[in-house]
Every structure is written in C-alpha cells, then in structure tokens.
Design a protein around this motif. Sequence first.
Motif, PDB file in Angstrom:
ATOM      1  N   PHE A 133       0.817  -1.230   0.000  1.00  0.00           N
ATOM      2  CA  PHE A 133       0.000   0.000   0.000  1.00  0.00           C
ATOM      3  C   PHE A 133       0.844   1.271   0.000  1.00  0.00           C
ATOM      4  O   PHE A 133       0.343   2.356  -0.251  1.00  0.00           O
ATOM      5  N   LYS A 134       2.127   1.130   0.285  1.00  0.00           N
ATOM      6  CA  LYS A 134       2.967   2.329   0.435  1.00  0.00           C
ATOM      7  C   LYS A 134       3.001   3.166  -0.838  1.00  0.00           C
ATOM      8  O   LYS A 134       3.213   4.370  -0.791  1.00  0.00           O
ATOM      9  N   SER A 157      12.584   2.175   7.703  1.00  0.00           N
ATOM     10  CA  SER A 157      11.553   1.259   7.222  1.00  0.00           C
ATOM     11  C   SER A 157      11.691  -0.152   7.763  1.00  0.00           C
ATOM     12  O   SER A 157      12.785  -0.609   8.096  1.00  0.00           O
ATOM     13  N   THR A 158      10.544  -0.834   7.821  1.00  0.00           N
ATOM     14  CA  THR A 158      10.565  -2.275   8.048  1.00  0.00           C
ATOM     15  C   THR A 158      10.574  -2.996   6.689  1.00  0.00           C
ATOM     16  O   THR A 158      10.377  -4.206   6.638  1.00  0.00           O
ATOM     17  N   ASN A 160       8.810  -2.227   3.436  1.00  0.00           N
ATOM     18  CA  ASN A 160       7.923  -1.834   2.336  1.00  0.00           C
ATOM     19  C   ASN A 160       8.049  -0.361   1.972  1.00  0.00           C
ATOM     20  O   ASN A 160       8.054  -0.014   0.783  1.00  0.00           O
ATOM     21  N   THR A 161       8.151   0.503   2.971  1.00  0.00           N
ATOM     22  CA  THR A 161       8.317   1.923   2.665  1.00  0.00           C
ATOM     23  C   THR A 161       9.593   2.122   1.858  1.00  0.00           C
ATOM     24  O   THR A 161       9.617   2.877   0.877  1.00  0.00           O
ATOM     25  N   GLY A 261       0.813  -0.548  12.524  1.00  0.00           N
ATOM     26  CA  GLY A 261       2.240  -0.598  12.822  1.00  0.00           C
ATOM     27  C   GLY A 261       2.645   0.778  13.331  1.00  0.00           C
ATOM     28  O   GLY A 261       2.468   1.118  14.497  1.00  0.00           O
ATOM     29  N   ASN A 262       3.149   1.602  12.393  1.00  0.00           N
ATOM     30  CA  ASN A 262       3.494   2.977  12.752  1.00  0.00           C
ATOM     31  C   ASN A 262       2.242   3.857  12.774  1.00  0.00           C
ATOM     32  O   ASN A 262       2.295   5.024  13.105  1.00  0.00           O
ATOM     33  N   LEU A 263       1.129   3.287  12.334  1.00  0.00           N
ATOM     34  CA  LEU A 263      -0.229   3.854  12.419  1.00  0.00           C
ATOM     35  C   LEU A 263      -0.504   4.978  11.425  1.00  0.00           C
ATOM     36  O   LEU A 263      -1.469   5.736  11.589  1.00  0.00           O
ATOM     37  N   GLY A 264       0.314   5.065  10.384  1.00  0.00           N
ATOM     38  CA  GLY A 264       0.046   6.045   9.331  1.00  0.00           C
ATOM     39  C   GLY A 264      -1.149   5.635   8.481  1.00  0.00           C
ATOM     40  O   GLY A 264      -2.010   6.458   8.157  1.00  0.00           O
ATOM     41  N   ASN A 265      -1.213   4.350   8.142  1.00  0.00           N
ATOM     42  CA  ASN A 265      -2.251   3.910   7.211  1.00  0.00           C
ATOM     43  C   ASN A 265      -3.642   4.031   7.826  1.00  0.00           C
ATOM     44  O   ASN A 265      -4.572   4.529   7.187  1.00  0.00           O
ATOM     45  N   ALA A 322       6.752  -6.510   9.133  1.00  0.00           N
ATOM     46  CA  ALA A 322       6.314  -5.195   8.648  1.00  0.00           C
ATOM     47  C   ALA A 322       5.771  -4.335   9.781  1.00  0.00           C
ATOM     48  O   ALA A 322       5.849  -3.105   9.732  1.00  0.00           O
ATOM     49  N   ILE A 325       7.015  -2.737  15.324  1.00  0.00           N
ATOM     50  CA  ILE A 325       7.186  -1.319  15.662  1.00  0.00           C
ATOM     51  C   ILE A 325       6.650  -1.112  17.071  1.00  0.00           C
ATOM     52  O   ILE A 325       5.517  -1.497  17.373  1.00  0.00           O
ATOM     53  N   GLU A 368       0.985 -10.754   2.888  1.00  0.00           N
ATOM     54  CA  GLU A 368       2.082 -10.962   3.839  1.00  0.00           C
ATOM     55  C   GLU A 368       1.526 -11.062   5.266  1.00  0.00           C
ATOM     56  O   GLU A 368       0.372 -10.674   5.515  1.00  0.00           O
ATOM     57  N   THR A 398      -2.442  -5.308   3.136  1.00  0.00           N
ATOM     58  CA  THR A 398      -1.493  -4.229   2.889  1.00  0.00           C
ATOM     59  C   THR A 398      -0.279  -4.634   2.050  1.00  0.00           C
ATOM     60  O   THR A 398       0.360  -3.780   1.437  1.00  0.00           O
TER      61      THR A 398
END
Length: 457
Positions: A133-134, A157-158, A160-161, A261-265, A322, A325, A368, A398
Amino acid sequence: MPIAPTSAPGVDRAAFRFHCIACGNVRDEASQNFRCPQCKDLLEITYPYWKEAGLSAENLKSTWRQRRLSQSAVDLSGVWRFRDLLPALANDQKVITLREGNTPLYELPQCARITGVPRLFAKHQGLNPTGSFKDTGMTVAATFARQAGFRWVACASTGNTSASMAAYAARGGMCSLVLVPEGKISWSKLSQALDYGAVTCQLRTDFDGCLSLLQELVLRAPVYQLNSINPFRLEGQKTVALELLEQLDWRPPDHIIVPGGNLGNSSAIGKALIEMHELDLISCLPKLSIIQAEGANALVRTVRETGGKRLINVQAETRATAVRIGNPASWKKAVHVLEATGGACEQVSEIEIAQAKAEIGAEGIGCEPASAVTLAGLKKLVKQEFVKPDETVVLILTGNLLKDPDFTIGFHRGDLFKDTPDESASGALNPLRCPPIVLDATLDAVIRTLEQAEKYS
Ligand code: F0G
C-alpha cells in the motif's frame, strides 16, 4: 495523443495548509521534520477552502468516473484520479507515478464461512506496483519532494516503505537513502531497495531506532523524509478509501479493518472516511478497527491502559516484520480515528496470524503476515459481538505474499514455530499446511502422490 486531464466542474484545486494535530496551529509551510514548531507534535494537511468551493459530491463522483476513460498519466493513477481531494500540484503533468492504486476488491467466501460473516471482502493493496500500500502515499510525497527541489529523499523502514520510496525516487530522478534494521526485514523487501538503486544502510538497531535517527538526520542534512510522518504520504494513502467506496457504489461497509504498525495507514484511511462523510460522498461512517500483533501492541495498550491519552511504548517482537514497531509515530492520529469512527483496537497472537494468512492464501489470495492480522482480528471482533454476522466487512490487505516467502515456506514446512514457546500449540495449524514433497523423478512416484492427495482432499 494523451487526452487532457479533467477537473471537477466548480472545483478550485485543493489549496492546503499544515495543521498541528495537538495545538491547532495552522501554517502554509512545514519544516523538514514535519512537526509543529510550537509544540513539536505532528502535522496534518487540511483544506480550508473546500467549504467555500462548494464541492458537490455528485460532481466529484462523475468526474472520477469520467477520468477512468482518459489515457493521461494522472488519470491512469488510482491515486491522482482522486486529486480533487489531494494537495494541489503546480503542474499535474509532473506527477511521479507507476499507476499505483487501481487495486481489486475481492470477495472471500471461504473466510466468510470461517468467520460467520457472509459479506466479507478484501481490498488488496499488495497488488500495487511495488507490492504494498505504500505506493499510494509515495506517489504523492515523492512528487512533492521533487516539486520542492530535493535531490535526496530518505526513510526508515521495516521494508515496504523503503522498497516503495526507492522505486518512486528512481522514477523521479532523485537519490534515495534507506535506513532499515539489520536482520529484521525480509530479503524480498531489501532486494527491492537495492534494485531501485537506494543507498541502503542496515543499522544495528530496530525500526524505532532507525526512525529516531532519521528525525535527527533531516534537521542536519538536505534530505526529504518520506516516512508516514510526512503528511503528503497520508494524503495519498487516503485514496484507498475513495477507491473502495467507489467500488462499493458509495454504499459504506459497516467495518473496515486495517493492520496497525506505525499507524500512518489507519490514520490516512480514517481521515479519508471523515472527509468523505463531511463532503456527503457517503451517508455514514464505517467503523475503522485497527489490529496489532500481540508482540507489537503499543496502540492496544495505549487505548486499554491510558484511554488513548498517553503512548505506551513496547519492545516490539513479531514474525510479522512489517509491523515490528514499538513506538508508533502516528498514535494520536490513530486514537482520533478510533474515536471518530467508533472502531475497535485488538491484538492477535503469532499463531492466529499464521493461521489467518494460510486461510486467506487458501482462497487464492496471497498476502504478507502483517496483512493477515486483519482476518485474525475479525475473528476476535465477531466473538466479542463487535462485528455482527449481517454486517459488511472489508479487510485491507497491505502487502503481497511474495514480500515474505520465508514466512510462508516456514509455515508449510512446519518449522515456523520451531524452538519457540508456540511450538506445541502450532500443531493445530497442521491441517492448513501444504508442504513441498521431494520425490524420485518417476511417473510412479508422482501418480502415487496424486492418489494420496486425492484421498485426503
Ligand atoms: N502492513 C504492511 C505490509 C506494512 O508494511 C506496514 C508498515 C503496515 C501494515 C502497518 O502500516 O505503519 O501505516 O500502521 N510498514 C512500514 C514500512 C512501517 O516501513 O514499510 P502503518
């Protein structure tokens, strides 16, 4: 000859501002670290002129439909097709695009039976150009990086970014710097960054260590950070919700479930839902629920133990690399989305993740491990009666199966949980395993195997 891109009638392209999510400070420009100069909290992009512009939901819907017939690069992108709700570019022809977005919405009949929720769908963001999704956020943020004249872009990044950033930087003629935790990302993701020409640093730390180092770096060196702290990323990631609702003919599902994860999505999708509701594109808000791995459950603990008031960091450990975090940057935005949509926040175990991934795979849809937390979480939410059997549910997958083949092979060979505390419990997963079979190269051996398989199928 490319057809000229179209604009929604009466829509003045989106002038935007940076708004601090904590103190409300509004500015025209953002500093390198995308933090509020007054209180240091995160910024989000807002569009103060939408109201005055009198955006009409019907005009927007018909413009977006019409653009599907166009061959122009901005219209072929499943992100920029919705550009009326994105920050305005100086020149639409200068987008950096790999035709991201445009991802399918699948029915999941077998998982529907397993969960007891007949109207169950998966929106597969793993079918984006770099497999996650990145890309939907990266096309926007990379385009703005180039428009601002940056030569270097960078991210922690983990995996994908970094894969996505490296690809978009290469397409846009920029250089990219990747910071990843050594030994903690999958080879597939690492290989993408290398192939797209990123300067790739494997740091002896975890993701959180990489991100905090990057935050210092951007204040010292002229690099543009492309982590999801960058609000342009989140604007691009909003479009998955727009595309989803268009696919559902603008009838909102009851629930959308995303990994955290990092909660951006989750923040981006929630922002999109709230904006769509304000613009009357949808009549009610779906509940957005966020699922984390038990070993990386900072948001779950934050919500349960502090009511969402104070972040509880964790030392993250999960095979769903992924989302390994522990100090999620966008936690406040995610708490806001949970509150605004009435969504839930749950955690799932390593075994539950592995089982859900195999169940999605058995539908012919590869994702994944981090994506599979959504199905595992749904099972829990059904058990808690938070999700009712007659409701419509969409899982956001994702990332692509091919992002982490080691996990899948370990699962099917039966050694994924070897020498771990989950080893004995993992026996319950045996019926889902489909291990490779080594045979002599004879017709007899293959026929015998076929007959055996037929007997047990
Ligand atoms: N699923 C996948 C496949 C991811 O790669 C990520 C995050 C997430 C879910 C969680 O999304 O961070 O917005 O809450 N991957 C980042 C990366 C952190 O560096 O690739 P989030």
